[in-house]
Design an enzyme around this catalytic site. Structure first.
Site, PDB file in Angstrom:
ATOM      1  N   CYS A   1      44.127  10.913  61.257  1.00 41.84           N
ATOM      2  CA  CYS A   1      42.883  10.694  60.514  1.00 41.84           C
ATOM      3  C   CYS A   1      41.872  10.120  61.495  1.00 41.84           C
ATOM      4  CB  CYS A   1      43.099   9.743  59.344  1.00 41.84           C
ATOM      5  SG  CYS A   1      41.587   9.391  58.408  1.00 41.84           S
TER       6      CYS A   1
ATOM      7  N   GLU B   1      39.276  16.884  58.607  1.00 46.13           N
ATOM      8  CA  GLU B   1      40.127  17.428  59.652  1.00 46.13           C
ATOM      9  C   GLU B   1      39.517  18.746  60.123  1.00 46.13           C
ATOM     10  OE1 GLU B   1      42.349  16.047  61.256  1.00 46.13           O
ATOM     11  OE2 GLU B   1      43.349  14.544  60.003  1.00 46.13           O
TER      12      GLU B   1
END
Length: 227
Positions: A2, A101
């Site tokens: 992340c 992402e």
């Protein structure tokens, strides 16, 4: 992993959802490492306050040298020298409403936003750390990661440890490692959605609602990065 997240929820909503007082903060759509994240620490479970994203252990000689990891693998966090003490005594809930992402070949990566289907805020499992020296203090954090669920797995093989509401107290107040590790399972797949967003999110100075809006793929890729 992340490496980019968001929290664009008003303080009253967060206070109601997590049952805490909320320190003044600026809603953010594109939060990058080195920025401030809103968190609830295990030693102050009644309030949410900011921590800097990038973990500096208390024993570091210089907080500007050496690693400042933004993520910690849940599978090995208890054995990692950087995190073992924090895993035992400095856990936190890091508040968010989505993360990003990238998928696809180098030079044509498409950013995706992952969020709850209902758009509601949630918490990551995090670790926090105090550092003090030379008349300065820093309060930093890292986000734990786990294997991706089916939704995130189309984009990336890892995802942050997103806590279900019933797991938040376990992470902050559980009796020991067995309790804490029980929250490391991937988030329920049917509660998340992933969708392409503008490549404007690549630049963290672009911090406005547009970066979180769904768009058509801008990289020539199909859904979830497929050719």
């Amino acid at each position: 992993m992340c490496g980019r997240t968001s929290l664009a929820v008003d303080a009253a909503t967060l206070a109601d959802r997590f049952g805490v007082s909320v320190e003044a903060f600026e809603p953010r759509y594109n939060i990058a490492p080195g920025s401030e994240l809103l968190a609830i620490r295990d030693d102050r479970p009644d309030r949410a306050a900011e921590l800097t994203w990038g973990f500096v252990p208390p024993w570091a000689d210089d907080p500007d040298e050496g690693p400042r990891p933004i993520n910690a693998r849940s599978e090995s966090v208890a054995e990692n020298r950087l995190f073992e003490d924090a895993f035992g005594s400095r856990r936190c809930l890091i508040l968010a409403d989505g993360f990003y992402e990238w998928a696809g070949p180098e030079g044509r990566k498409q950013p995706y936003r992952i969020e709850r289907i209902d758009g509601e805020p949630y918490a990551y499992a995090g670790l926090w750390s105090p550092w003090a020296g030379d008349d300065a203090e820093r309060w930093t954090c890292t986000i734990l990661t786990t294997e991706a669920n089916a939704t995130v797995g189309e984009v990336h093989d890892r995802m942050p440890v997103m806590l279900e509401a019933s797991e938040e107290s376990t992470w902050l107040n559980g009796a020991g490692p067995g309790d804490w590790r029980s929250v490391f399972d991937p988030y329920p797949d049917d509660e998340l959605r992933a969708f392409p967003v503008s490549t404007r999110v690549n630049d963290p100075t672009n911090d406005d609602p547009c970066v979180a809006e769904e768009v058509g793929s801008q990289s020539g890729l199909g859904e979830f990065g497929a050719d």
